[in-house]
Design an enzyme around this catalytic site. Structure first.
Site, PDB file in Angstrom:
ATOM      1  CE  LYS A  44      -0.280  -0.270   5.038  1.00 55.67           C
ATOM      2  NZ  LYS A  44      -1.046  -0.870   6.138  1.00 55.67           N
ATOM      3  NE  ARG A 139      -7.102   0.913  11.600  1.00 53.34           N
ATOM      4  CZ  ARG A 139      -5.882   0.753  11.087  1.00 53.34           C
ATOM      5  NH1 ARG A 139      -5.019   1.747  11.097  1.00 53.34           N
ATOM      6  NH2 ARG A 139      -5.512  -0.395  10.573  1.00 53.34           N
ATOM      7  CE1 TYR A 266      12.515  31.882   4.360  1.00 50.46           C
ATOM      8  CE2 TYR A 266      12.816  29.554   3.912  1.00 50.46           C
ATOM      9  CZ  TYR A 266      12.511  30.826   3.467  1.00 50.46           C
ATOM     10  OH  TYR A 266      12.203  31.038   2.154  1.00 50.46           O
ATOM     11  CG  MET A 314       8.917  23.926  -0.461  1.00 51.51           C
ATOM     12  SD  MET A 314       7.828  25.028  -1.378  1.00 51.51           S
ATOM     13  CE  MET A 314       6.823  25.719  -0.092  1.00 51.51           C
TER      14      MET A 314
HETATM   15  C1  LIG Z   1      -0.359  -1.892   6.708  1.00 47.16           C
HETATM   16  C2  LIG Z   1      -1.034  -3.115   7.153  1.00 47.16           C
HETATM   17  C3  LIG Z   1      -0.300  -4.291   7.368  1.00 47.16           C
HETATM   18  C4  LIG Z   1       1.211  -4.339   7.304  1.00 47.16           C
HETATM   19  O1  LIG Z   1       1.739  -3.913   8.542  1.00 47.16           O
HETATM   20  P1  LIG Z   1       3.318  -3.895   8.787  1.00 47.16           P
HETATM   21  O2  LIG Z   1       3.447  -3.456  10.196  1.00 47.16           O
HETATM   22  O3  LIG Z   1       3.885  -2.898   7.830  1.00 47.16           O
HETATM   23  O4  LIG Z   1       3.817  -5.261   8.526  1.00 47.16           O
HETATM   24  C5  LIG Z   1      -1.005  -5.437   7.682  1.00 47.16           C
HETATM   25  N1  LIG Z   1      -2.357  -5.423   7.784  1.00 47.16           N
HETATM   26  C6  LIG Z   1      -3.087  -4.312   7.598  1.00 47.16           C
HETATM   27  C7  LIG Z   1      -4.572  -4.375   7.730  1.00 47.16           C
HETATM   28  C8  LIG Z   1      -2.451  -3.119   7.289  1.00 47.16           C
HETATM   29  O5  LIG Z   1      -3.180  -2.019   7.123  1.00 47.16           O
END
Ligand SMILES: *Cc1c(COP(=O)(O)O)cnc(C)c1O
Length: 396
Positions: A44, A139, A266, A314
């Site tokens: 992701k 969550r 800055y 930046m």
């Molecule tokens: C991002 C994510 C993972 C991976 O977690 P890591 O700590 O990077 O191994 C696994 N399951 C879900 C649902 C996630 O959102």
């Protein structure tokens, strides 16, 4: 994407190098560690900023059974690149997105009864889903109280095929926290409640990197592994990491000698205490180098550490190279990764500013080209490529 390495010369000398071979070795090292539990590679957020297409392809070569992403768009990008491997979309989706997921042969992680109802409304006769249970994180996922709703929805809609049931840990990175075991117990109890109602799945998964490293997996399960594959520490205490994959480098663009008592940057938050050699680097917070690192972090020059001097702007960073003899304009500077025998890890940068390696990686912005090294070949990805006149050059 281009396969012509000389193209990088047309860019600012700020880019990240992605060691695809190291990533592949990490996938295989985790697979060995997981034994009979099968590794699902989590790519992701553009593979945590590393580049999803390149790394998903490498993971597929190591025969992972599935790739996981967060967004529909991320999955579609992988499909468009020609990947036919099963892809699980972890994030929540609305009905239009769910339709697109179905059309593109994606697995959908079901966040709750609302999403299940939206899937039912589509009315497909075979819609594979991974049903998420909330075992305590609060969550995503179906709560215990929502189980009767979910059971009713699944009974009424036989076209929804529960391919897997899964959950996610809130604090597996801390082995001293017994909450992970409580979540596992809750998950098993909820699975039992579903089984009593005649609902189960051929697959189950709960582990992320930390739980996988700790062996909190069962044979036949999947484990959704992200951060470990990118070489950062999955556990809060450290002590286990694979090979770093990302190396972020730039070069000294300007070097000047300033007298004692001279302010830098800055807010003039840094004042020279002695005659100082101050180098300016063509990289800044717009590239994802956090402004919070102002006066807080080191970089590597000539194989030595040099501190950030003054605010990160930046587009520019100033560093103090007074103690780095021989530092010169054009020298390579490493913001993240190794140079000689020194290294700056994502965990180090994260700890300086109260965040985690994940965010350090994800911050590296699309303005920074990615240079991939795989099997002795180099390829480059940049959102700016199309604007160069490339007529006389090869393009891959
Ligand atoms: C991002 C994510 C993972 C991976 O977690 P890591 O700590 O990077 O191994 C696994 N399951 C879900 C649902 C996630 O959102």
């Amino acid at each position: 994407m281009s396969s012509a390495p000389e193209l990088i010369e047309q860019f600012r000398p700020t880019y990240v190098e992605i060691d695809v071979d190291a990533f592949g070795r990490n996938v295989e090292a985790m697979q060995r560690r997981l034994g009979d539990t099968r590794l699902v590679a989590v790519v992701k957020a553009d593979a945590y900023g590393h580049g999803a297409i390149e790394l998903a392809r490498r993971a597929a070569r190591s025969n992972v059974p599935m790739i996981a992403v967060s967004l529909l768009e991320e999955a579609l990008e992988l499909r468009a690149s020609g990947m036919e491997i099963p892809i699980l979309v972890l994030g929540p989706m609305k009905e239009e997105q769910l339709r697109a997921a179905r059309e593109n042969d994606l697995r959908v992680g079901v966040a709750g009864p609302e999403e299940l109802a939206a899937i039912a409304a589509i009315g497909a006769d075979d819609f594979p889903v991974h049903l998420k249970l909330d075992s305590g994180m609060g969550r995503m996922g179906v709560t215990r109280g929502e189980l009767p709703d979910v059971i009713r929805l699944l009974r009424r809609n036989p076209g929804i095929r529960v391919e897997a049931i899964y959950t996610h840990f809130a604090n597996a990175s801390d082995p001293a926290d017994s909450f992970t075991q409580r979540q596992l117990d809750n998950f098993r109890e909820m699975l039992d409640a579903l089984r009593v109602a005649g609902i189960d799945a051929p697959l189950h998964h709960s582990a992320n990197s930390a739980a996988g490293v700790r062996g909190l997996v069962s044979p036949g399960d999947y484990a959704r592994v992200g951060i470990a594959l990118y070489g950062a520490e999955p556990l809060d205490s450290g002590g286990f990491h694979l090979e770093p994959v990302m190396r972020w480098r730039t070069e000294i663009a300007r070097l000047k000698t300033l007298p004692p008592g001279h302010g830098i940057g800055y807010g003039t938050t840094f004042t020279t205490k002695r005659e100082s050699r101050i180098a300016t680097l063509p990289v800044g917070y717009a590239d994802g180098y956090s402004r919070a690192l102002s006066n807080q972090a080191d970089v590597l020059v000539c194989g030595r550490r040099a501190p950030i001097a003054g605010r990160v702007s930046m587009d520019l960073i100033t560093i103090d190279v007074t103690d780095v003899a021989g530092a010169a304009v054009g020298d390579e500077v490493v913001l993240l990764g190794s140079q000689g025998s020194e290294a700056i890890t994502a965990d180090e940068l994260a700890s300086r500013i109260g965040t985690i390696s994940y965010e350090v990686f994800c911050r590296v912005s699309a303005r920074v080209p990615r240079v991939y090294r795989a099997d002795g070949r180099i390829s480059i990805r940049s959102k700016f490529f199309e604007h160069f006149n490339l007529s006389s050059r090869s393009q891959g």
